[in-house]
Design an enzyme around this catalytic site. Structure first.
Site, PDB file in Angstrom:
ATOM      1  N   MET A 168       0.847  -1.196   0.000  1.00 57.81           N
ATOM      2  CA  MET A 168       0.000   0.000   0.000  1.00 57.81           C
ATOM      3  C   MET A 168       0.880   1.242   0.000  1.00 57.81           C
ATOM      4  O   MET A 168       1.976   1.235   0.537  1.00 57.81           O
ATOM      5  CB  MET A 168      -0.906  -0.018   1.222  1.00 57.81           C
ATOM      6  CG  MET A 168      -2.162   0.784   1.060  1.00 57.81           C
ATOM      7  SD  MET A 168      -3.229   0.098  -0.195  1.00 57.81           S
ATOM      8  CE  MET A 168      -4.540   1.303  -0.123  1.00 57.81           C
ATOM      9  N   CYS A 169       0.374   2.352  -0.550  1.00 63.52           N
ATOM     10  CA  CYS A 169       1.340   3.381  -0.900  1.00 63.52           C
ATOM     11  C   CYS A 169       0.808   4.806  -0.844  1.00 63.52           C
ATOM     12  O   CYS A 169      -0.382   5.049  -0.975  1.00 63.52           O
ATOM     13  CB  CYS A 169       1.811   3.095  -2.331  1.00 63.52           C
ATOM     14  SG  CYS A 169       3.327   3.910  -2.808  1.00 63.52           S
ATOM     15  N   GLY A 170       1.745   5.724  -0.596  1.00 62.43           N
ATOM     16  CA  GLY A 170       1.536   7.142  -0.864  1.00 62.43           C
ATOM     17  C   GLY A 170       2.445   7.485  -2.020  1.00 62.43           C
ATOM     18  O   GLY A 170       3.655   7.230  -1.967  1.00 62.43           O
ATOM     19  N   HIS A 221       6.004   5.883  -0.931  1.00 63.75           N
ATOM     20  CA  HIS A 221       6.125   5.319   0.417  1.00 63.75           C
ATOM     21  C   HIS A 221       5.114   4.195   0.516  1.00 63.75           C
ATOM     22  O   HIS A 221       3.936   4.383   0.232  1.00 63.75           O
ATOM     23  CB  HIS A 221       5.831   6.376   1.485  1.00 63.75           C
ATOM     24  CG  HIS A 221       6.867   7.439   1.572  1.00 63.75           C
ATOM     25  ND1 HIS A 221       7.837   7.458   2.549  1.00 63.75           N
ATOM     26  CD2 HIS A 221       7.116   8.509   0.788  1.00 63.75           C
ATOM     27  CE1 HIS A 221       8.617   8.509   2.381  1.00 63.75           C
ATOM     28  NE2 HIS A 221       8.195   9.156   1.303  1.00 63.75           N
ATOM     29  N   ASN A 281      -0.998   2.563  -5.916  1.00 61.31           N
ATOM     30  CA  ASN A 281      -1.566   2.683  -4.578  1.00 61.31           C
ATOM     31  C   ASN A 281      -2.913   1.989  -4.570  1.00 61.31           C
ATOM     32  O   ASN A 281      -3.853   2.453  -5.220  1.00 61.31           O
ATOM     33  CB  ASN A 281      -1.743   4.157  -4.187  1.00 61.31           C
ATOM     34  CG  ASN A 281      -2.513   4.306  -2.891  1.00 61.31           C
ATOM     35  OD1 ASN A 281      -2.430   3.467  -2.005  1.00 61.31           O
ATOM     36  ND2 ASN A 281      -3.276   5.375  -2.775  1.00 61.31           N
TER      37      ASN A 281
END
Length: 582
Positions: free
Chosen positions: A21-23, A74, A98
């Protein structure tokens, strides 16, 4: 630790476990001849975006460059058995992703979503190939993919708009980011989930819409007009293709359901709520079983498709058994969240507790605070019912109490930046409630929320008022309008606020197959406003809850979150601009 990944331009700083999972962040130069020193790009990103994106994905940081483009990510681990850091790059392209892909019939359950999607995109040799791939994707996601051969940036939010992606237009560059806040020189706006965007170095943006029927709705056209005017006013050419992505789940097929609640309840309107629910349950077994099966599948995907250890135990390199809560539920005691709880019990290992997060706000100072707000009382009642139905599960009712001083402090300092660019009193109230609830999610990696239930099943007072004003046709239009504006009003904002605590929000009611089925039902097959609150709102969902054993919660009336938690003042106009967000 710093290491190269895929391409020579990538740098990663990662922990020793997998990530997903991501920013995400991308800066795209509007001037092909404008070369920004890489050090300046990195410093700009770190000064304005790194902290907020790190909160979303604390497990791994990476960045890389292409001519005129800077990428950063991230990531937060959820799926896959091995590390898949971001950005991911090879000779074909660069990907920022994401979200979650729930499609085990196409890809292996243990494979990384990011790796699978990257390999699939790299096999695409044209825009048409990319569109064909998108037809097959299901789940909440957004991505940015740079195709090196065509020097094209592909940008996408899923058709239901579940994950946040913001666009900022500066004098010399464009920014795409999961979250940001106010930034001088870049007026961030939410990217409307219209379809697949293609951005070229000549400054043109072209979009292929998700679906023809969707593109004909007034709200879709309003969103497109806003984006078009924004781009053109900033010297960016905008066009749309004549093609459509047209995923199969958006195709309209008759539901095969012939009942209406008017027919079921017409002779029994004066009976008790429980008698009414019993009558409905015996009259519509097919639709109950169909709906519960769809919702079960959605819940299963969202609670089973996550790591087997909580976020605290993930840091333990000894990999000892973990019996802590990995899944939490935003829990007000209403029918939506209580059904999510009872279905989650079926798919979460028995030894793992489930956290039920209930938030209450102080309304006055100078005397003893009574935290028994309406949502706290209803949560306690529903909690007791869950204990009766699922006695072998360890349920943790987590009481989140927020003082007025604490609310103002964090709203001003942090939450307002996450809610941006949303700016109404309603955005403030819901954003604050979700942020504090997510902060107390403790060991959880996933937080389930009931978003979409009111829009899909007819749960708002305005639905009853529309029916009173103009009958079934007015109700149908009100439900259609609510559903059309859900992505821009709620979902992206909730994603930014909840994910700020390194926990992923998942909304089981907003799932492709479930949505497809419910949108095919007529309004009076989902709710029956003449019966009033408690039965007349979200009637179909209440009947399903009764079928699952929720004999009390199924007909309990409940205030909206902002009023039930006392975070909002009922005297305020929800659509007014918030003084904290202006």
């Amino acid at each position: 630790m710093s290491c190269g990944f895929g391409g020579a331009n990538c740098v990663l700083f990662c922990c020793d476990f997998s990530s997903k999972m991501c920013g995400i962040f991308c800066l795209f130069s509007r001037n092909r001849d404008w070369v920004i020193p890489q050090e300046h790009l990195l410093n700009f990103y770190r000064e304005h975006f790194r902290d907020v994106l790190h909160h979303r994905g604390p497990d791994c940081e990476g960045f890389c460059y292409a001519p005129g483009i800077f990428f950063a990510a991230h990531v937060l681990w959820h799926q896959g058995s091995r590390m898949c850091s971001q950005p991911i790059e090879d000779d074909h392209g660069i990907l920022l992703f994401n979200g979650d892909l729930f499609m085990d019939d196409v890809k292996e359950a243990e494979s990384s979503d990011t790796s699978w999607l990257f390999e699939s995109l790299c096999r695409c040799s044209s825009s048409e190939d990319v569109r064909d791939l998108l037809k097959t994707l299901t789940g909440p996601f957004c991505f940015i993919f740079y195709q090196k051969s065509s020097k094209t940036l592909f940008i996408l939010r899923d058709a239901l708009g579940r994950n946040s992606l913001l666009l900022g237009i500066g004098e010399d560059s464009l920014i795409l980011t999961s979250a940001g806040g106010k930034l001088s020189g870049y007026n961030l706006v939410e990217v409307p989930p219209l379809g697949l965007y293609e951005m070229h170095f000549n400054g043109d943006i072209k979009v292929t819409f998700w679906d023809e029927r969707m593109s004909q709705t007034s709200y879709f056209q309003k969103e497109e007009a806003f984006l078009k005017n924004l781009l053109l006013s900033n010297g960016i050419n905008y066009s749309s293709t004549k093609d459509f992505i047209s995923p199969s789940w958006l195709e309209f097929n008759p539901s095969g359901c012939n009942y209406t609640f008017k027919e079921i309840f017409e002779e029994f309107s004066k009976e008790s709520p429980e008698k009414l629910l019993q009558k409905a349950q015996s009259s519509m077994k097919f639709v109950i079983e169909r709906l519960i099966t769809l919702l079960e599948n959605s819940v299963k995907d969202r609670v089973a498709s996550t790591v087997t250890r909580c976020r605290d135990c993930l840091k333990d390199k000894e990999e000892l058994p973990c019996n802590h809560s990995r899944v939490g539920i935003l829990f007000s005691g209403g029918i939506d969240c209580t059904i999510l709880a009872i279905l989650s019990d079926k798919f979460i290992p028995r030894e793992s507790p489930i956290d039920l997060l209930n938030v209450a706000f102080e309304k006055s100072q100078g005397k003893a605070i009574d935290w028994n707000v309406p949502d706290r009382l209803s949560a306690k009642e529903a909690f007791e019912e869950l204990q009766r139905i699922c006695p072998d599960r360890s349920w943790n009712l987590v009481e989140v109490n927020v003082t007025k001083e604490e609310k103002i402090k964090y709203l001003t300092k942090e939450i307002s930046h996450l809610i941006h660019p949303r700016n109404t009193v309603l955005d403030e109230s819901l954003g604050v409630a979700l942020w504090f609830a997510a902060r107390e999610s403790r060991s959880c990696r996933v937080l389930l929320i009931g978003s979409g239930a009111d829009e899909l099943f007819g749960g708002y007072t305005r639905h009853r008022l529309a029916f009173d004003r103009g009958g079934e046709e007015a109700l149908k239009q009100e439900l259609a309008d609510d559903w059309a504006r859900l992505p821009s009003r709620n979902l992206a904002r909730d994603d930014r606020v909840i994910c700020d605590h390194g926990v992923t929000q998942r909304s089981p009611f907003i799932e492709e197959n479930l949505v497809s089925f419910l949108l095919q039902l007529d309004p009076l097959q989902k709710c029956y406003p003449p019966l009033g609150p408690g039965i007349g709102d979200k009637t179909l969902l209440r009947v399903c809850g009764y079928h699952l054993g929720l004999t009390q919660t199924a007909w309990r009336t409940k205030k909206a979150l902002q009023f039930g938690s006392r975070v909002a003042n009922s005297q305020q106009n929800a659509n007014d601009i918030s003084e904290f967000l202006s």
